[in-house]
Design an enzyme around this catalytic site. Sequence first.
Site, PDB file in Angstrom:
ATOM      1  CD  GLN A 234       5.813 -25.810  58.758  1.00  0.00           C
ATOM      2  OE1 GLN A 234       6.040 -25.496  59.909  1.00  0.00           O
ATOM      3  NE2 GLN A 234       5.785 -24.920  57.784  1.00  0.00           N
ATOM      4  CG  ASP A 288       0.339 -16.187  59.102  1.00  0.00           C
ATOM      5  OD1 ASP A 288       0.858 -15.094  58.788  1.00  0.00           O
ATOM      6  OD2 ASP A 288       0.246 -16.571  60.283  1.00  0.00           O
ATOM      7  CG  ASP A 308       7.531 -18.922  56.039  1.00  0.00           C
ATOM      8  OD1 ASP A 308       6.902 -18.447  56.989  1.00  0.00           O
ATOM      9  OD2 ASP A 308       7.696 -20.155  55.876  1.00  0.00           O
ATOM     10  CG  ASP A 342      17.747 -21.233  57.624  1.00  0.00           C
ATOM     11  OD1 ASP A 342      17.220 -22.198  58.188  1.00  0.00           O
ATOM     12  OD2 ASP A 342      18.457 -20.388  58.221  1.00  0.00           O
ATOM     13  CG  ASP A 360       4.937 -13.732  63.199  1.00  0.00           C
ATOM     14  OD1 ASP A 360       4.924 -14.180  64.359  1.00  0.00           O
ATOM     15  OD2 ASP A 360       3.933 -13.701  62.469  1.00  0.00           O
TER      16      ASP A 360
END
Lengths: 498, 546
Positions: A234, A288, A308, A342, A360
């Site tokens: 990303q 985060d 994550d 994943d 999340d």
Amino acid sequence: MAYALLLSVFIISTCGLVYELTAGALASYLLGDSVTQFSIIIGVYLSAMGLGSWLSRHIVRNVITVFIEVEMLIGLVGGCSSALLFTLFEVSAYFRSILYLLISVTGVLVGLEIPLIMRVLKNRFEFKDLVSKVFTFDYIGALFASLLFPLILVPYLGLIRSSFMFGIINVLVALWALRLFKDEVRWAKGLAGTAFFLLALLATGFVWSGSILQFTETLGYKGDIIYAKTTHYQRMVLVRDADSLQLFLNGNLQFNSRDEYRYHEALVHPGLGSIKEPKDVLVLGGGDGLALREILKYGTVRSVTLVDLDPAMTNLFRTHETLVALNKGSLNSPKVKIINADGFVWIRENRRLFDFIVVDLPDPSSFSLGKLYTSTFYRFLDRALAEDGVIVIQSTSPFVARKAFWCVVNTLRSVGLETTPYHVYLPSFGEWGYVIATKRPFVMPDRFMPGLRFITPETAKAMTGFPPDMGEVATEVNRLNNQVLVRYFEEEWARYVR
Amino acid sequence: MSADPPDRSITRRSFLKKTALAAGAAAGLISCNPVVPAGRRKFPGRIMGADWKTGHMLLEGRKTAPSATVKTGIVIVGGGIAGLSAARELAKNGCGDFLLLELGGTVGGNAASGANAVSAYPWGAHYVPIPGEEAVFTRELFRELGIIEGYDSKGLPIYNEFYLCADPMERLFIHGRWQEGLVPNIGISGRDKQQYAEFFGMMEGFRRARGADGRRAFAIPLELSSADERFRRFDRMSMRRFMSVNGWDSEPLLWYTDYCCRDDYGSTLDDVSAWAGIHYFAARDGRASNAEPQAVVTWPEGNGWIVRRMAEPLHDRIRCSSCVLNIGRSGSDIATDVFDSRTKTVTRVVSQAVVYAAPRFTAMKTIQDLRDRPSPYVKDFGYAPWVIANITVRGIPAGKGAALSWDNVVYKGESLGYVDAGHQDISYYRDKTVMTYYKPLVPGDPAAERKRALGTGYDIWAEMIVRELSAIHPGIEQAIEELNVWIWGHAMIRPVPGFIWGEARQAALKPLGRIHFAHSDMSGISIFEEAQYRGIMAARAAVNSV
């Protein structure tokens, strides 16, 4: 000299049509609906050319000088038009007006060219020959441009570079005319100097057009970009605006430091606060470390596993000073184990039990994300959940995407979980929804730890009430083999942003 | 396709920006990747498939004398779905004394598959529709293999959701963009729509129809279909004729039905029996607790997944690389001479019965009695040649419109398009995948097409395939890491008009002494359920005959 001028008719008419086509293509790209955009652009452009032709009668002296000045102006305006429009699209609310103004200016200037050149040539040919020759070259130029544009320019140069290139050609025509008529032109040196300056400007634009495109991206963010990186998965952009910090992933806001505590307190405390002695926690997504910050406020929690996908994300939030300050160093806690994998693949292999599971993940905006909201995925969550444990899932906006939200609820129910949907108001996002899923009926805690800025027994109680405009609706169950959630989500968000 | 952007919020501006950037990026992409001149390949690959080796093995084997004799109860010739089903049936019923002889290096037949670091992929059959009322054997097998995990309160099977084909299932490239689904819906007229409604309405009627004998008009296995002449008469006309007598001339409808005939039977509308053509639409009535009625089960390696699980418990009774040279008599027993292409030895296997589960046309070469007295019906067994390619690519083939799906078809394309072998992958991010490209060699005469295909070199196939894919995915050549081609000379039986309910198939079904014929050829349509049914029925007949 006469034929040199006729050749320039050919060149400038090519340039003229290229600007028109560029504007049409650009308007279609940016505004959509190519038929409308092309029609309006052609109409505005042609009428502006008519205006230019009409205006040419007011030019009585120094025709050749004016012609050279007009060429240089076209070079500047036409040449920069694409870059300007791409840039302005991001920052201006009056994009359409600016677009049509720019087209009109270019059109007026191009409309001046042919009448002026005919007047320069009027003593060198008979009138019937003059008309026939000038228009022949004009139309050949138009044909050339109309073929060149789709076959060569758009595929090989792109719109921004094509504009700059034709701007350069216009200025070169001006320089050439300057040489041919150096004795008749006033301030020849000054004009030549200006022309070279423009050439340098346009050439710079041509070379840097890639950066211009990137620059236009950054203009989408209000504030200063303090960090930007394209990872394997990303594009992450961190923006500081006044006293707030925002994270964008692929251009989409993930949090704003001004109100993220609302989102994360509401995500963690209702669920985690309801468990008597929570020990083992799983976080899927949440790289985060902000949900983690809330989780670590519970002293009984002895281990948190955070899964994550993107290591660049977790590394950034583990090391960047400002971000570590924001998440209170949660990712560096010895209780936390970070796994960059994943989520679906990991939970499928997982055999551990957890007291609290936080999901999340990004909204189900694509088929690859929609999988993480399917009954199959939830069955694995159920398997990983302790008997009196709690799962909480961020579930998009029940106001904007009402069916999508209740589809998440219904999908959780379909695998036998009890659900408690709730929602909060987040200034940066609007109404936002969550779903708690449990094996036994869930009771909202009537006490929360001190020091929270948003969650209190009163706000928590209010969260579970749904007004009629967000109330429960019947939906299908989201499965790997139907992906209905992505379809609901796309439909509802598309309607909202239109 | 880039990774799907994670979204918490979409604003109009960011949406438009994405579009603008995409436009810019598209322009940039092309300028960075000029078209590579033809003939300069950048990727490795080769032609797979072993049709040409068989003749060589027969010649070599026939020069060798049998060096050993072994005895077994029943010999199964062929390790495709029919042979494996026969073996499984024997093992299940306590007749474990059998040997399965397979010509190739591995079992699987048309359900062959391969794998590389990116994904497993099929080299042939790659899915099974969820089985319906009559497909009892298939439902049993699916339960045994865990494809069906249980039954709900209404008795409907619950399928393993990793095996049900994930959504999005199908897309069609038409008028420059991808639409969802394969029935053309972009640029069609009111007349087309009217004919779609009529056609699919009639097919739905056939799906529910039962004949005077109470059986469904079109069933799977097809042997259980009604014998009612009202339906069987369709076997005597071509699908093209059926369309025209109903007054259907809509171009997209004719394309779609022709596509279906090529997909299932490797033949065009003109060469497929209308009974078979209707069967494609009307026979599937499977239902599930957790899937739509038209759902299918699939795996990255296609039906190779089923093959592996069927073969596993039988491995000690399977002999691969075994070329059957001759099936003759040995007293009251049957003697099967087998050439082992690895040890270069010939073994005589003496058995009481044989289940012949290899393609039917090979029987004319291997069975002594058929060589001595050739059947007049040999010529009625025709086979469609196919080419399959597996193409490993960097990036995920996207395009304008609908997202990459399991099955990706091109309207009026030369081939059937491609299947995304990585489709069932549950990961969020995939940076590579394998595209499985399918092309039945039509519309020419199958024998001529077969000869031409086997005579065509790798470079020409690669060039043709890349050129076809480039039309829908510009620049894909730069993304190819590997491209392998498999040529199936005799990929599947062709259900030409008159074949399914005609004499040739009935005659060929009759056992020759204690040699029983299996294989989907014996049904006239090449699908998993038919192969399985023929295998099990032949195994039962063989047991009864000894």
